[in-house]
Design an enzyme around this catalytic site. Structure first.
Site, PDB file in Angstrom:
ATOM      1  N   PRO A 293       0.784  -1.247   0.000  1.00 42.23           N
ATOM      2  CA  PRO A 293       0.000   0.000   0.000  1.00 42.23           C
ATOM      3  C   PRO A 293       0.816   1.299   0.000  1.00 42.23           C
ATOM      4  O   PRO A 293       0.242   2.370  -0.151  1.00 42.23           O
ATOM      5  CB  PRO A 293      -0.837  -0.108   1.287  1.00 42.23           C
ATOM      6  CG  PRO A 293      -0.150  -1.115   2.132  1.00 42.23           C
ATOM      7  CD  PRO A 293       0.571  -2.038   1.217  1.00 42.23           C
ATOM      8  N   LYS A 297      -1.633   2.611  -4.695  1.00 43.93           N
ATOM      9  CA  LYS A 297      -1.975   2.294  -6.086  1.00 43.93           C
ATOM     10  C   LYS A 297      -3.067   1.246  -6.282  1.00 43.93           C
ATOM     11  O   LYS A 297      -3.666   1.166  -7.359  1.00 43.93           O
ATOM     12  CB  LYS A 297      -0.720   1.798  -6.830  1.00 43.93           C
ATOM     13  CG  LYS A 297       0.293   2.868  -7.083  1.00 43.93           C
ATOM     14  CD  LYS A 297      -0.231   3.879  -8.082  1.00 43.93           C
ATOM     15  CE  LYS A 297       0.667   5.090  -8.197  1.00 43.93           C
ATOM     16  NZ  LYS A 297      -0.044   6.291  -8.611  1.00 43.93           N
TER      17      LYS A 297
END
Ligand code: RFL
Ligand code: PHB
Length: 392
Positions: A293, A297
């Site tokens: 994370p 994206k």
């Protein structure tokens, strides 16, 4: 039963695809193993690329996003006791990101699908897909009331996340899988306290990475790097805040504390499975690829996949297979760019357990470069705000 498109999973990918298909007059059935309440409460992503926001707006889904989303023109990078601003607007000719929780996107999508008469079966079980190489693939499931259904489709889309059944329905010898597991995890909390910062803070610290994000003017979202085998029971609120205070410490700046509304630990991995199609089965979002994370994206990739897939399926239904044939390669181009960026951010900012001083110095050198070279900062800003054409 008949549906033009069967969709497995009511996360952002499945719900948005169902809506984009409906805009083209194509009917779909969405089958989801969790309850509606569970899907609407699952705490996950928060940052939307500019192209993602534009797409949601063009699809008529941005009513609440435009009111509640918070536009951000940069991020802070903190390391070695210094905090530096990366100014996306100045570096990219005005590009920004928007903080708007995935939970809110999912609520918006479910409300829109149901208002438009869309079919979403929540709390389903025993989902399976079959006849994938024929032109009438079949989606089977048991609905919340216990009735068994078999839906004959023109195409099926697996939007059922990393642990779903769709990718597993493709013969393993036809898939190429590339993956990396990281030796750390993220402990995330949603805290009932106003954010202590105007923009996200990504902090590199000897004790491990920390991230200060937010959800609204009154709710903060914070993450801590922890060991992957730690359990949430080992982390009472006081321990979490003590650790956050240490990692974000900066003279003259104060981190405000508040009660945790939600807590969870997430493993970190990079994973790409190719191709994203097998006969009349298409994979989209986390079902085909996972990024750590740190680059924000995952949700954006899920949105980009279905933006490419909706017109491809529309053409396929009229007998034109060209876009469907190009789907996997078109998406994988963006997937690999985001996979690289997420890996780069992750390895620059996290402390690898057992790593030597050499690694720590290399990370600090990279961080100093990114915060002092306009070219390096521009590269980060361009990747973080997203790629110009969300349709790949
Ligand atoms: P989802 O959201 O996992 O949805 C899949 C759905 O499929 C259902 N399902 C099934 N349904 C029917 N039959 C079965 N057999 C099924 N098996 C599973 C599941 O219940 C679920 O409802 O996948 P989708 O739609 O591809 O969306 C992907 C995103 O959720 C994900 O990439 C992001 O949350 C990743 N991510 C972030 N992405 C960003 O773009 N920006 C961020 O800031 C960001 N932060 C994050 C994140 C993910 C995190 N976690 C917890 C993994 C922060 C965190 C902490
Ligand atoms: C979040 O707000 O949940 C968030 C923000 C940025 C990330 C990951 C998660 O890189």
């Amino acid at each position: 039963m008949r549906a033009e498109v069967g969709i497995v999973g009511a996360g952002p990918a499945g719900l948005l695809l169902s809506h984009l298909l409906a805009l083209r007059g194509i009917d779909s059935v969405v089958v989801e193993i969790r309850s509606r309440a569970y899907c609407e409460a699952r705490q996950r992503a928060g940052v939307l690329e500019e192209g993602t926001v534009r797409l949601l707006r063009e699809a008529g889904l941005a009513g609440r996003l435009d009111r509640l989303g918070i536009e951000h023109g940069g991020i802070y990078l903190q390391f070695a006791g210094e905090r530096h601003h990366i100014d996306f607007r100045a570096l990219t000719g005005g590009r920004t990101v928007t903080v708007y929780a995935q939970t809110e996107i999912v609520k918006d999508l479910i409300a829109q699908r149901l208002a438009d008469g869309g079919v979403v079966h929540f709390s389903a079980s025993d989902t399976s897909v079959d006849h994938l190489t024929s032109d009438r693939p079949v989606l089977r499931f048991t609905d919340a009331g216990g009735a068994r259904h078999e839906i004959s489709c023109d195409a099926i889309v697996g939007c059922d996340g990393f642990h779903g059944i769709s990718r597993a329905a493709i013969p393993v010898d036809l898939l190429t899988v590339r993956q990396r597991e990281y030796p750390y995890a993220w402990l995330g909390i949603l805290a009932d306290v106003p954010p202590s910062t105007d923009e996200l803070i990504y902090a590199h610290h000897r004790r491990g990475f920390a991230l200060h994000s937010l959800r609204s003017p009154s709710v903060s979202r914070l993450y801590l790097q922890v060991d992957p085998d730690e359990s949430i029971e080992q982390w009472p609120d006081t321990r979490i805040w003590d650790e956050l205070q240490r990692r974000f410490e900066l003279p003259g700046w104060e981190l405000k504390e508040g009660p945790a509304l939600d807590k969870g630990i997430t493993a970190m991995r990079s994973f790409v499975s190719a191709p994203m199609r097998y006969g009349r089965l298409f994979l989209a979002g986390d079902a085909a690829h996972i990024v750590p994370p740190t680059g924000a994206k995952g949700l954006n990739l899920a949105v980009a996949d279905v933006a490419v897939l909706a017109p491809a399926l529309a053409a396929l239904l009229t007998g034109d297979e060209r876009l469907a044939d190009a789907y996997s390669a078109t998406c994988l181009n963006r997937v690999w760019r985001s996979t690289h960026f997420s890996w780069w951010m992750t390895t620059m900012l996290h402390r690898t357990p057992g790593a030597d001083e050499m690694e720590a110095e290399l990370q600090l050198s990279q961080l100093r470069y990114v915060t002092s070279s306009r070219a390096a900062a521009t590269s980060l800003a361009e990747n973080y705000t997203g790629y110009s054409d969300v349709r790949g």
